[in-house]
Motif scaffolding. Structure first.
Motif, PDB file in Angstrom:
ATOM      1  N   ASN A   1      16.033  -4.896  -0.763  1.00 16.04           N
ATOM      2  CA  ASN A   1      14.393  -4.040  -0.995  1.00 16.04           C
ATOM      3  C   ASN A   1      13.918  -5.019   0.229  1.00 16.04           C
ATOM      4  OD1 ASN A   1      14.450  -1.914  -2.992  1.00 16.04           O
ATOM      5  ND2 ASN A   1      13.449  -4.166  -4.269  1.00 16.04           N
ATOM      6  N   GLU A   2      13.229  -4.504   1.053  1.00 16.06           N
ATOM      7  CA  GLU A   2      13.019  -5.288   1.968  1.00 16.06           C
ATOM      8  C   GLU A   2      11.232  -5.004   2.956  1.00 16.06           C
ATOM      9  OE1 GLU A   2      14.285  -6.660   5.843  1.00 16.06           O
ATOM     10  OE2 GLU A   2      14.642  -5.191   5.435  1.00 16.06           O
ATOM     11  N   VAL A   3      10.351  -5.772   2.845  1.00 18.38           N
ATOM     12  CA  VAL A   3       8.910  -5.152   2.647  1.00 18.38           C
ATOM     13  C   VAL A   3       8.411  -6.351   4.286  1.00 18.38           C
ATOM     14  CG1 VAL A   3       6.511  -6.289   3.201  1.00 18.38           C
ATOM     15  CG2 VAL A   3       8.278  -5.026   0.696  1.00 18.38           C
ATOM     16  N   ARG A   4       8.041  -5.950   5.101  1.00 18.71           N
ATOM     17  CA  ARG A   4       7.558  -6.156   6.271  1.00 18.71           C
ATOM     18  C   ARG A   4       6.082  -6.225   6.577  1.00 18.71           C
ATOM     19  NH1 ARG A   4      11.888  -7.430  10.203  1.00 18.71           N
ATOM     20  NH2 ARG A   4      13.939  -6.656   9.449  1.00 18.71           N
ATOM     21  N   LEU A   5       5.370  -7.036   7.012  1.00 21.29           N
ATOM     22  CA  LEU A   5       4.440  -7.335   6.882  1.00 21.29           C
ATOM     23  C   LEU A   5       3.722  -8.066   8.907  1.00 21.29           C
ATOM     24  CD1 LEU A   5       2.587  -8.412   3.507  1.00 21.29           C
ATOM     25  CD2 LEU A   5       2.956  -6.729   4.393  1.00 21.29           C
ATOM     26  N   GLU A   6       2.606  -7.851   8.591  1.00 12.39           N
ATOM     27  CA  GLU A   6       1.643  -8.013  10.077  1.00 12.39           C
ATOM     28  C   GLU A   6       0.375  -8.768   9.641  1.00 12.39           C
ATOM     29  OE1 GLU A   6       2.980  -6.407  13.483  1.00 12.39           O
ATOM     30  OE2 GLU A   6       1.280  -6.637  14.443  1.00 12.39           O
ATOM     31  N   PHE A   7      -0.186  -9.668  10.310  1.00 10.49           N
ATOM     32  CA  PHE A   7      -1.761 -10.187   9.743  1.00 10.49           C
ATOM     33  C   PHE A   7      -1.965 -10.612  10.857  1.00 10.49           C
ATOM     34  CE2 PHE A   7       0.624 -11.649   6.127  1.00 10.49           C
ATOM     35  CZ  PHE A   7       0.321 -12.935   6.388  1.00 10.49           C
ATOM     36  N   PRO A   8      -3.705 -10.568  10.801  1.00  8.49           N
ATOM     37  CA  PRO A   8      -3.883 -11.390  11.947  1.00  8.49           C
ATOM     38  C   PRO A   8      -4.762 -12.762  10.883  1.00  8.49           C
ATOM     39  CG  PRO A   8      -5.754 -10.153  11.393  1.00  8.49           C
ATOM     40  CD  PRO A   8      -4.987  -9.998  10.685  1.00  8.49           C
ATOM     41  N   ASN A   9      -4.259 -14.142  11.550  1.00  7.40           N
ATOM     42  CA  ASN A   9      -4.770 -15.691  10.932  1.00  7.40           C
ATOM     43  C   ASN A   9      -6.580 -14.805  10.091  1.00  7.40           C
ATOM     44  OD1 ASN A   9      -6.032 -16.037  13.480  1.00  7.40           O
ATOM     45  ND2 ASN A   9      -5.334 -17.901  13.474  1.00  7.40           N
ATOM     46  N   LEU A  10      -6.644 -14.760   9.934  1.00  3.64           N
ATOM     47  CA  LEU A  10      -8.022 -15.013   8.407  1.00  3.64           C
ATOM     48  C   LEU A  10      -7.530 -14.643   7.037  1.00  3.64           C
ATOM     49  CD1 LEU A  10      -9.249 -11.457   9.996  1.00  3.64           C
ATOM     50  CD2 LEU A  10     -10.142 -14.136  10.381  1.00  3.64           C
ATOM     51  N   GLU A  11      -8.423 -16.317   6.340  1.00  4.50           N
ATOM     52  CA  GLU A  11      -8.398 -16.159   5.229  1.00  4.50           C
ATOM     53  C   GLU A  11      -7.843 -14.640   4.153  1.00  4.50           C
ATOM     54  OE1 GLU A  11     -10.655 -19.073   3.501  1.00  4.50           O
ATOM     55  OE2 GLU A  11     -10.860 -20.399   5.404  1.00  4.50           O
ATOM     56  N   SER A  12      -8.638 -13.866   4.815  1.00  4.01           N
ATOM     57  CA  SER A  12      -8.860 -12.821   3.644  1.00  4.01           C
ATOM     58  C   SER A  12      -7.656 -12.434   4.038  1.00  4.01           C
ATOM     59  CB  SER A  12     -10.216 -11.678   4.287  1.00  4.01           C
ATOM     60  OG  SER A  12     -10.018 -11.676   5.794  1.00  4.01           O
ATOM     61  N   GLU A  13      -6.513 -12.447   4.820  1.00  4.77           N
ATOM     62  CA  GLU A  13      -5.692 -11.845   4.814  1.00  4.77           C
ATOM     63  C   GLU A  13      -4.450 -12.688   3.808  1.00  4.77           C
ATOM     64  OE1 GLU A  13      -4.502  -9.131   6.586  1.00  4.77           O
ATOM     65  OE2 GLU A  13      -6.931  -8.742   7.222  1.00  4.77           O
ATOM     66  N   TYR A  14      -4.895 -13.267   3.135  1.00  7.08           N
ATOM     67  CA  TYR A  14      -4.221 -14.021   1.872  1.00  7.08           C
ATOM     68  C   TYR A  14      -3.725 -12.798   1.243  1.00  7.08           C
ATOM     69  CZ  TYR A  14      -1.710 -16.129  -1.721  1.00  7.08           C
ATOM     70  OH  TYR A  14      -0.947 -16.915  -2.235  1.00  7.08           O
ATOM     71  N   GLU A  15      -4.597 -12.664   0.096  1.00  9.44           N
ATOM     72  CA  GLU A  15      -4.327 -11.836  -1.422  1.00  9.44           C
ATOM     73  C   GLU A  15      -3.713 -10.973  -1.143  1.00  9.44           C
ATOM     74  OE1 GLU A  15      -7.250 -11.957  -4.379  1.00  9.44           O
ATOM     75  OE2 GLU A  15      -7.766 -14.180  -3.385  1.00  9.44           O
ATOM     76  N   PRO A  16      -3.958  -9.987   0.214  1.00  3.38           N
ATOM     77  CA  PRO A  16      -3.661  -8.018  -0.043  1.00  3.38           C
ATOM     78  C   PRO A  16      -2.145  -8.708   0.359  1.00  3.38           C
ATOM     79  CG  PRO A  16      -5.127  -8.664   1.598  1.00  3.38           C
ATOM     80  CD  PRO A  16      -5.102 -10.130   0.382  1.00  3.38           C
ATOM     81  N   ALA A  17      -1.588  -9.563   1.569  1.00  2.00           N
ATOM     82  CA  ALA A  17      -0.188  -9.877   2.022  1.00  2.00           C
ATOM     83  C   ALA A  17       0.432 -10.819   0.387  1.00  2.00           C
ATOM     84  CB  ALA A  17      -0.157 -11.038   3.053  1.00  2.00           C
ATOM     85  N   ARG A  18      -0.035 -11.103  -0.449  1.00  2.00           N
ATOM     86  CA  ARG A  18       0.534 -12.105  -1.315  1.00  2.00           C
ATOM     87  C   ARG A  18       0.235 -10.574  -2.397  1.00  2.00           C
ATOM     88  NH1 ARG A  18      -3.160 -14.683  -5.196  1.00  2.00           N
ATOM     89  NH2 ARG A  18      -4.136 -12.526  -5.040  1.00  2.00           N
ATOM     90  N   ASP A  19      -0.017 -10.116  -3.078  1.00  2.00           N
ATOM     91  CA  ASP A  19       0.057  -9.116  -3.433  1.00  2.00           C
ATOM     92  C   ASP A  19       1.087  -7.722  -3.309  1.00  2.00           C
ATOM     93  OD1 ASP A  19      -2.223  -9.696  -5.040  1.00  2.00           O
ATOM     94  OD2 ASP A  19      -3.478  -8.594  -4.117  1.00  2.00           O
ATOM     95  N   ARG A  20       1.644  -7.165  -1.875  1.00  2.00           N
ATOM     96  CA  ARG A  20       2.393  -6.590  -1.516  1.00  2.00           C
ATOM     97  C   ARG A  20       4.521  -7.171  -1.674  1.00  2.00           C
ATOM     98  NH1 ARG A  20       1.563  -3.538   3.511  1.00  2.00           N
ATOM     99  NH2 ARG A  20       3.820  -2.583   2.171  1.00  2.00           N
ATOM    100  N   LEU A  21       3.782  -9.004  -0.941  1.00  2.00           N
ATOM    101  CA  LEU A  21       5.332  -9.252  -1.731  1.00  2.00           C
ATOM    102  C   LEU A  21       5.555  -9.266  -2.945  1.00  2.00           C
ATOM    103  CD1 LEU A  21       4.169 -11.726   1.191  1.00  2.00           C
ATOM    104  CD2 LEU A  21       6.193 -10.056   0.737  1.00  2.00           C
TER     105      LEU A  21
END
Lengths: 129, 135
Positions: free
Chosen positions: B2-22
């Protein structure tokens, strides 16, 4: 899961903060804010009851140690009780909490606090030279 | 695998959604709650650090994260195009020092190294590439 902090008085010298949820980058400012009342009032001991704390990161560790420093700077102490295994592991990795300030159960903590208070009452204060 | 690839800008608000996906990936892959808890700690320390420090200005850079799970083995890769920075190059924190006197970030990367099986850093072209494996 968010963070919850509930502060109560155990007795005139001890405040107990029951902490639940997660202490991380997001919630540590809230923890600092909510715990500050317990750190700046006249109590000698603040107990962090971590029974419901399921997660701590380096940001959370910093908050706990800021709290410890605040208590020590007024001559008091910060004690931990009911530290859950996954949180205990993080404390152990960073070797950041003296074991004598961590209690396994509320009973053990109560015995210690009662003993310390008795010792305090029995010892003569302001002995004149 | 299983694999997930994410790409997001360097904004604090991006941390939680990225963490939740992973974390969803780890959960869907059948990892234990203990393993997921430790992986979350690794993710927080790595992602918050890269979001805060990889680029000078918030929202001006891109962070790539990929995660894969094979059996119980997890591989994470975090890439950014900020200035060359090897977080493993710093000395291990002085664990006897007062926690507030320890350098920012030092404690987090120390936790990552202790919880992971291996952590490696490489500068590839104009990218910082940090790889973490946990078996």
């Amino acid at each position: 899961m968010a963070l919850s902090v509930t502060i109560s008085d155990r007795d005139s010298t001890t405040k107990v903060a029951v902490v639940g949820g997660k202490l991380d980058t997001t919630t540590s400012p809230q923890f600092d804010d909510e715990i500050s009342a317990a750190l700046t009032s006249g109590n000698v001991v603040t107990v962090l009851d971590l029974v419901g704390l399921t997660y701590i990161s380096s940001a959370g560790l910093r908050s706990v140690f800021k709290a410890r420093k605040a208590m020590e700077s007024k001559g008091g102490s910060l004690l931990l009780v009911n530290v859950q295994p996954q949180v205990q592991k993080v404390f152990e990795i960073v070797k950041a909490m003296p074991v004598q300030q961590v209690f396994r159960s509320v009973d053990e903590l109560d015995q210690y606090l009662d003993y310390m208070q008795k010792k305090e009452q029995d010892s003569p204060k302001g002995t004149e030279a | 695998m299983n694999e997930v690839r994410l790409e997001f800008p360097n904004l604090e608000s991006e941390y939680e959604p990225a963490r939740d996906r992973l974390i969803d990936l780890f959960r869907d892959s059948g990892l234990s709650p203990e393993a997921i808890g430790e992986l979350e700690l690794i993710l927080e320390e790595l992602l918050v650090n890269v979001i805060s420090y990889a680029y000078d200005e918030p929202g001006t850079g891109t962070i790539h994260v990929s995660a894969s799970v094979q059996g119980k083995a997890v591989t994470l890769e975090v890439r950014d195009r900020g200035c060359a920075f090897d977080p493993l190059g710093r000395e291990a924190p002085d664990l006897d020092a007062d926690i507030e006197d320890r350098p920012i970030g030092g404690l987090g990367i120390y936790l990552v190294r202790e919880l992971a099986t291996s952590v490696t850093y490489e500068r590839v072209g104009d990218e910082n590439v940090l790889r973490v494996e946990r078996r």
